[in-house]
Design an enzyme around this catalytic site. Structure first.
Site, PDB file in Angstrom:
ATOM      1  N   ASP A 214       0.832  -1.197   0.000  1.00 12.34           N
ATOM      2  CA  ASP A 214       0.000   0.000   0.000  1.00 12.34           C
ATOM      3  C   ASP A 214       0.873   1.255   0.000  1.00 12.34           C
ATOM      4  O   ASP A 214       1.847   1.332   0.746  1.00 12.34           O
ATOM      5  CB  ASP A 214      -0.879  -0.020   1.258  1.00 12.34           C
ATOM      6  CG  ASP A 214      -1.941   1.055   1.248  1.00 12.34           C
ATOM      7  OD1 ASP A 214      -2.786   1.037   0.344  1.00 12.34           O
ATOM      8  OD2 ASP A 214      -1.922   1.921   2.147  1.00 12.34           O
ATOM      9  N   GLU A 268       1.958  -0.391  -4.970  1.00 11.64           N
ATOM     10  CA  GLU A 268       0.942   0.590  -5.356  1.00 11.64           C
ATOM     11  C   GLU A 268       1.633   1.951  -5.380  1.00 11.64           C
ATOM     12  O   GLU A 268       1.948   2.521  -4.334  1.00 11.64           O
ATOM     13  CB  GLU A 268      -0.209   0.611  -4.352  1.00 11.64           C
ATOM     14  CG  GLU A 268      -1.343   1.516  -4.831  1.00 11.64           C
ATOM     15  CD  GLU A 268      -2.018   2.357  -3.754  1.00 11.64           C
ATOM     16  OE1 GLU A 268      -3.098   2.894  -4.027  1.00 11.64           O
ATOM     17  OE2 GLU A 268      -1.454   2.504  -2.653  1.00 11.64           O
TER      18      GLU A 268
HETATM   19  C1  NOJ Z   1      -4.380   2.950  -1.022  1.00 18.06           C
HETATM   20  C2  NOJ Z   1      -5.518   2.017  -0.763  1.00 18.06           C
HETATM   21  O1  NOJ Z   1      -5.784   1.300  -1.941  1.00 18.06           O
HETATM   22  C3  NOJ Z   1      -6.660   2.881  -0.322  1.00 18.06           C
HETATM   23  O2  NOJ Z   1      -7.878   2.185  -0.297  1.00 18.06           O
HETATM   24  C4  NOJ Z   1      -6.316   3.470   1.021  1.00 18.06           C
HETATM   25  O3  NOJ Z   1      -7.353   4.358   1.416  1.00 18.06           O
HETATM   26  C5  NOJ Z   1      -5.006   4.259   0.945  1.00 18.06           C
HETATM   27  N1  NOJ Z   1      -3.993   3.549   0.224  1.00 18.06           N
HETATM   28  C6  NOJ Z   1      -4.487   4.533   2.327  1.00 18.06           C
HETATM   29  O4  NOJ Z   1      -4.060   3.352   2.929  1.00 18.06           O
END
Ligand code: NOJ
Length: 542
Positions: A214, A268
């Site tokens: 993440d 990500e």
């Molecule tokens: C990316 C995640 O996919 C999202 O859903 C989340 O709110 C943010 N990161 C913060 O963790």
């Protein structure tokens, strides 16, 4: 010495199709209206029959759910809403027995404000080692009443919250790039690094196949925490893609490589252009990072070709193809907005869902014909659209509150899946006395025809298109060969040939086109009238 006659072996994730399970909304085994591990386990046959190779499960950890589980209070246990650690272990095993891999989300940029470390930091006071695991700073202004800098949260509002010190006095501020319940961890602190390395091992010891990381690009901050007012538009922000990330991911890669199971680290990172991903994908850091440039590209042949070429020339196939996830408007809806195509829209006009469906059918044939791996977001295989009329009082996404209700947020792509057309809650949860609540967000009545059992066996359905495409991809494609040969085509048409003979043609020209010479039509996203490919249609030919 390596045997030159041995077949060239690529890792499973090189060309894997990975299905994102947004846990809260996938399937509810307990009957409380929220998706859980029992629900996923019960649906493993569905996923196996769909033809995907692996699952990515969004955070299952203990969490107060301020951000749907992306606020983690205990990284080594499962939230009771979702199940137990024993159930997670059993799910990993059952997934493997079904012939699938399973990766989980890891959330290293921030934890929950209910994490024991944060409670300890609040109690310990300024200057303590407990506070040094986070970003605590005194405020600006005579009484420290102003935030330490001008950073804003990704969810809206300031990125700092002031605390009350143990003695009751107004105190320091802490940084949170997301909600206030998600304090950012300080990755300059060796304790933080050691803790996450231990967490990775905890799950690798339980046979997990990898991690979706993440916010993988935000972990390291410029320790000076400079203001960003007047910051050049195209310069990286002081929390973004900093050099210190490389050492973190090198150490993570060493850990994952030290396990017998072939692991996957997928980042990500919303870095634009996608060439900025390259430094993390050089071989001893991440394996891949989502191709968000592809996701955001409008439904336009020239622009799609450009992003495909950029991907292949700059990062090889390392950037997996992805059309949707739990943070963006479902692509069927995006493609159904004439003129907006891809990307986002602040005040969206109503979508043309028939057009969106047609394009989404063509888009998945495009994605699955490209070399490398691809991600499917739960429900896209059913043709689900974004639900844009969720009543205000039911919206759970913190973005809604943090923007004073200006931005409705991401719940519209998180509506629980319809499994059975004729069951209560479309079979999202069990029937009978076990059912204590309906799905946590209301499902549109029109999803009856999109329920998995309604689409099952219907040749025209999105589900059967996905199944057929995944089956063909497995059997026909040379998945270890990443070459792609563009064919000469009229404007608005994409056509490329893959090793193994697959010829993929996508018509975005607005008019019928003749199919190029071919032996057979393997699959088409819409009926081919008189051998013509109509607008917004794709075909796989041999
Ligand atoms: C990316 C995640 O996919 C999202 O859903 C989340 O709110 C943010 N990161 C913060 O963790």
């Amino acid at each position: 010495m390596a045997d030159p006659a041995a077949p060239h072996r690529v890792s499973w994730h090189h060309s894997a199709v990975i299905y994102e399970v947004y846990l809260r909304s996938f399937a509810d085994g307990s009957g409380d209206g929220v998706g859980d591990l029992a629900g996923v386990r019960a649906r493993l046959p569905y996923l196996r029959d769909l033809g995907v190779d692996a699952l990515w499960i969004t955070p299952w950890y203990v969490s107060p759910m301020a951000d749907g589980g992306y606020d983690v209070a205990d990284y080594r246990d499962i939230d009771p809403l979702f199940g137990t650690l024993a159930e997670a272990e059993a799910l990993i095993e059952a997934t493997h027995s079904s012939g699938l891999k399973i990766i989980t989300d890891i959330v290293p940029n921030h934890c929950s404000d209910k994490h024991p470390w944060f409670a300890a930091a609040l109690a310990a006071g300024p200057g303590s080692p407990e506070r040094a695991r986070f970003w605590f700073r005194p405020g600006r202004g005579a009484g420290g009443e102003l935030p330490p800098n001008d950073w804003t949260s990704m969810f809206g509002g300031p990125a700092w919250t002031r605390i009350t010190e143990p003695d009751g006095a107004p105190g320091e501020w802490y940084l949170h790039l997301y909600a206030r319940e998600q304090p950012d961890l300080n990755w300059d602190n060796p304790e933080v690094r050691a803790e996450f390395e231990s967490i990775l091992r905890f799950w690798l010891d339980r046979d997990i196949d990898g991690f979706r990381i993440d916010v993988a690009d935000f972990l390291v901050k410029d320790p000076r925490l400079p203001d960003v007012a007047g910051w050049p538009e195209d310069a990286p922000k002081p929390w973004e893609a900093r050099d210190g990330l490389h050492a973190i991911y090198r150490s993570w890669r060493k850990i994952i490589d030290s396990y017998p199971r072939e692991g996957l680290l997928v980042g990500e990172m919303w870095l634009k252009p996608l060439t900025r991903l390259r430094p993390y994908l050089t071989g001893d850091e991440l394996h891949t990072a989502f191709n968000f440039d592809y996701l955001g590209t409008p439904w336009d042949a020239a622009r799609l070709r450009a992003v495909i070429d950029l991907t292949l020339t700059s990062i090889g196939t390392a950037g997996p193809w992805v059309l949707s996830n739990h943070d963006v408007t479902r692509h069927l809806t995006r493609y159904g907005r004439a003129g907006t195509g891809g990307g986002w829209h602040p005040d969206p006009p109503p979508p043309d869902l028939a057009l969106g469906t047609r394009r989404a059918r063509a888009a998945i044939l495009l994605s699955l014909a490209l070399p490398g791996s691809a991600y499917i977001y739960q429900g896209e295989e059913l043709g689900l659209w974004e639900v844009e009329d969720i009543p205000d009082e039911l919206i759970a996404d913190p973005i809604f509150e943090r923007t004073d209700h200006l931005v409705r947020g991401r719940d519209g792509c998180r509506v629980p899946l319809p499994w059975q057309a004729d069951a209560a809650g479309f079979g999202f949860g069990p029937a009978g006395p076990a059912r204590t609540a309906g799905p946590w967000l209301p499902q549109p009545p029109a999803w009856k025809s999109l329920a998995a059992d309604a689409e099952d066996g219907d040749r025209q359905s999105m589900l059967e298109l996905y199944r057929a495409a995944l089956r063909l991809r497995r059997t026909r494609d040379r998945l270890d060969d990443d070459t792609l040969d563009w064919q000469d085509t009229p404007d608005g048409v994409l056509a490329f040939r893959r090793p193994g003979g697959l010829l993929c043609v996508v018509n975005i020209s607005g008019q019928d086109i003749a199919l190029p010479p071919h032996d057979a039509v393997l699959l088409a996203s819409a009926d081919l009238a008189d051998g013509k490919l109509s607008p917004d249609t794709a075909a796989w030919l041999s």
